[in-house]
Design a protein around this motif. Structure first.
Motif, mmCIF file in Angstrom:
data_model
loop_
_atom_site.group_PDB
_atom_site.id
_atom_site.type_symbol
_atom_site.label_atom_id
_atom_site.label_comp_id
_atom_site.label_asym_id
_atom_site.label_seq_id
_atom_site.Cartn_x
_atom_site.Cartn_y
_atom_site.Cartn_z
ATOM 1 N N THR A 95 0.841 -1.201 0.000
ATOM 2 C CA THR A 95 0.000 0.000 0.000
ATOM 3 C C THR A 95 0.878 1.254 0.000
ATOM 4 N N PHE A 96 1.917 1.237 0.811
ATOM 5 C CA PHE A 96 2.843 2.375 0.838
ATOM 6 C C PHE A 96 3.518 2.571 -0.517
ATOM 7 N N ARG A 97 3.971 1.479 -1.143
ATOM 8 C CA ARG A 97 4.677 1.599 -2.420
ATOM 9 C C ARG A 97 3.784 2.202 -3.497
ATOM 10 N N PHE A 98 2.509 1.842 -3.488
ATOM 11 C CA PHE A 98 1.591 2.434 -4.458
ATOM 12 C C PHE A 98 1.450 3.931 -4.185
ATOM 13 N N SER A 99 1.334 4.299 -2.906
ATOM 14 C CA SER A 99 1.214 5.723 -2.553
ATOM 15 C C SER A 99 2.484 6.484 -2.908
ATOM 16 N N ARG A 100 3.631 5.831 -2.785
ATOM 17 C CA ARG A 100 4.894 6.491 -3.142
ATOM 18 C C ARG A 100 4.931 6.775 -4.642
ATOM 19 N N GLN A 101 4.417 5.843 -5.445
ATOM 20 C CA GLN A 101 4.378 6.054 -6.894
ATOM 21 C C GLN A 101 3.349 7.104 -7.287
ATOM 22 N N HIS A 102 2.291 7.245 -6.474
ATOM 23 C CA HIS A 102 1.203 8.185 -6.760
ATOM 24 C C HIS A 102 0.990 9.044 -5.514
ATOM 25 N N GLY A 106 -2.247 9.330 -2.907
ATOM 26 C CA GLY A 106 -2.182 8.814 -1.541
ATOM 27 C C GLY A 106 -2.599 9.863 -0.526
ATOM 28 N N ARG A 107 -2.151 11.073 -0.720
ATOM 29 C CA ARG A 107 -2.496 12.165 0.210
ATOM 30 C C ARG A 107 -4.004 12.424 0.191
ATOM 31 N N ILE A 108 -4.571 12.451 -1.013
ATOM 32 C CA ILE A 108 -6.015 12.696 -1.146
ATOM 33 C C ILE A 108 -6.812 11.588 -0.487
ATOM 34 N N MET A 109 -6.399 10.339 -0.711
ATOM 35 C CA MET A 109 -7.146 9.227 -0.151
ATOM 36 C C MET A 109 -7.065 9.196 1.372
ATOM 37 N N LEU A 110 -5.935 9.576 1.932
ATOM 38 C CA LEU A 110 -5.844 9.647 3.386
ATOM 39 C C LEU A 110 -6.814 10.697 3.921
ATOM 40 N N ARG A 111 -6.863 11.843 3.258
ATOM 41 C CA ARG A 111 -7.774 12.898 3.682
ATOM 42 C C ARG A 111 -9.231 12.470 3.521
ATOM 43 N N PHE A 165 -0.987 1.944 10.288
ATOM 44 C CA PHE A 165 -0.458 2.302 8.968
ATOM 45 C C PHE A 165 -0.628 3.801 8.704
ATOM 46 N N LEU A 166 -1.778 4.360 9.075
ATOM 47 C CA LEU A 166 -2.015 5.793 8.856
ATOM 48 C C LEU A 166 -1.029 6.657 9.654
ATOM 49 N N VAL A 167 -0.693 6.208 10.846
ATOM 50 C CA VAL A 167 0.297 6.942 11.660
ATOM 51 C C VAL A 167 1.634 6.990 10.922
ATOM 52 N N VAL A 168 2.045 5.848 10.378
ATOM 53 C CA VAL A 168 3.321 5.786 9.656
ATOM 54 C C VAL A 168 3.255 6.626 8.381
ATOM 55 N N MET A 169 2.126 6.580 7.663
ATOM 56 C CA MET A 169 1.991 7.374 6.441
ATOM 57 C C MET A 169 2.043 8.867 6.739
ATOM 58 N N SER A 170 1.431 9.270 7.835
ATOM 59 C CA SER A 170 1.495 10.682 8.234
ATOM 60 C C SER A 170 2.941 11.098 8.476
ATOM 61 N N ALA A 171 3.704 10.221 9.129
ATOM 62 C CA ALA A 171 5.120 10.520 9.381
ATOM 63 C C ALA A 171 5.905 10.592 8.072
ATOM 64 N N TRP A 172 5.532 9.781 7.095
ATOM 65 C CA TRP A 172 6.222 9.820 5.794
ATOM 66 C C TRP A 172 5.882 11.100 5.032
ATOM 67 N N GLU A 180 11.921 4.233 2.257
ATOM 68 C CA GLU A 180 11.098 3.030 2.398
ATOM 69 C C GLU A 180 11.568 2.196 3.586
ATOM 70 N N ASP A 181 12.878 2.118 3.794
ATOM 71 C CA ASP A 181 13.389 1.367 4.947
ATOM 72 C C ASP A 181 12.844 1.934 6.256
ATOM 73 N N ASP A 182 12.785 3.264 6.352
ATOM 74 C CA ASP A 182 12.228 3.894 7.555
ATOM 75 C C ASP A 182 10.768 3.500 7.748
ATOM 76 N N VAL A 183 10.010 3.518 6.649
ATOM 77 C CA VAL A 183 8.590 3.174 6.714
ATOM 78 C C VAL A 183 8.406 1.716 7.120
ATOM 79 N N VAL A 184 9.171 0.823 6.509
ATOM 80 C CA VAL A 184 9.047 -0.605 6.824
ATOM 81 C C VAL A 184 9.399 -0.853 8.287
ATOM 82 N N GLN A 185 10.458 -0.214 8.759
ATOM 83 C CA GLN A 185 10.855 -0.402 10.157
ATOM 84 C C GLN A 185 9.793 0.159 11.099
ATOM 85 N N GLY A 186 9.216 1.309 10.741
ATOM 86 C CA GLY A 186 8.147 1.880 11.561
ATOM 87 C C GLY A 186 6.940 0.967 11.627
ATOM 88 N N LEU A 187 6.537 0.439 10.479
ATOM 89 C CA LEU A 187 5.405 -0.489 10.449
ATOM 90 C C LEU A 187 5.709 -1.747 11.258
#
Length: 201
Positions: A95-102, A106-111, A165-172, A180-187
């Motif tokens: 899910t994160f990788r898709f948001s990173r590509q788009h 990803g920001r809109i969908m979180l909102r 997951f949303l907490v980690v995405m907000s931090a990203w 990505e390593d930071d995100v994976v470790q956070g998750l």
């Protein structure tokens, strides 16, 4: 000839989606009109309505792509022999990788997840059901192996992991996590904490 027509239709649909996410990011979802989308995509307003009845349907089309991407990631990077933590991580890392590509999508969908507008409940529920169907076998296997309690309600478990997951995405998105390593470790840290609990061992 039919193949050329179908390719042209796919190009038009992609142009609408790409223009939409760009304008949603620049102007905001609410302030972007179908007229603006049509101009940005280089087509007529009527053509937009041929593909999408509302702006919400455009977001849902991206969600469909996201779920297809995640399913492919799970198939590529996970196996039934992997433990529950690794399998659930594969889903959310996908899910994160898709948001990173788009990133804008990803920001809109979180909102939109927190503050929905122009909501089409039937379409949203269809997307939720697809997401649940993808996660349910992972949860069932976790219970069968004794990695999850047998009395857990799957809806709440999925909500729990999605909230983390949303907490980690907000931090990203705010650059507290940069790679990505930071995100994976956070998750991984948050998911392990959820599985082991916060009390003393």
């Amino acid at each position: 000839m039919a193949g050329i027509r179908e390719e042209k239709k796919q190009q038009t649909r992609r142009a609408i989606m790409d223009a939409s996410v760009r304008l949603f990011a620049e102007n905001g979802y609410e302030k972007t009109s179908i007229n603006q989308l049509a101009r940005a995509a280089g087509i007529g307003k009527g053509t937009v309505y041929t593909y999408f009845k509302t702006k919400r349907e455009i977001l849902l089309a991206f969600c469909e792509e996201e779920l297809d991407f995640i399913n492919a990631e799970v198939a590529r990077h996970s196996s039934e022999e992997a433990d529950f933590l690794e399998r659930i991580l594969t889903v959310f890392v996908g899910t994160f990788r898709f948001s990173r590509q788009h990133r804008d999508f990803g920001r809109i969908m979180l909102r939109e997840s927190f503050f929905p507008s122009d909501l089409r409940l039937d379409q949203s529920r269809r997307m939720e059901e697809r997401y649940f169907r993808m996660l349910t076998p992972i949860l069932q296997q976790g219970q069968q192996r004794g990695e999850l309690r047998p009395d857990l309600e799957f809806t709440l478990v999925i909500g729990h992991f999605y909230g983390l997951f949303l907490v980690v995405m907000s931090a990203w998105y705010t650059d507290r996590l940069r790679s990505e390593d930071d995100v994976v470790q956070g998750l991984r840290s948050l998911f392990e904490q959820a599985l082991t609990g916060l009390g003393p061992r």
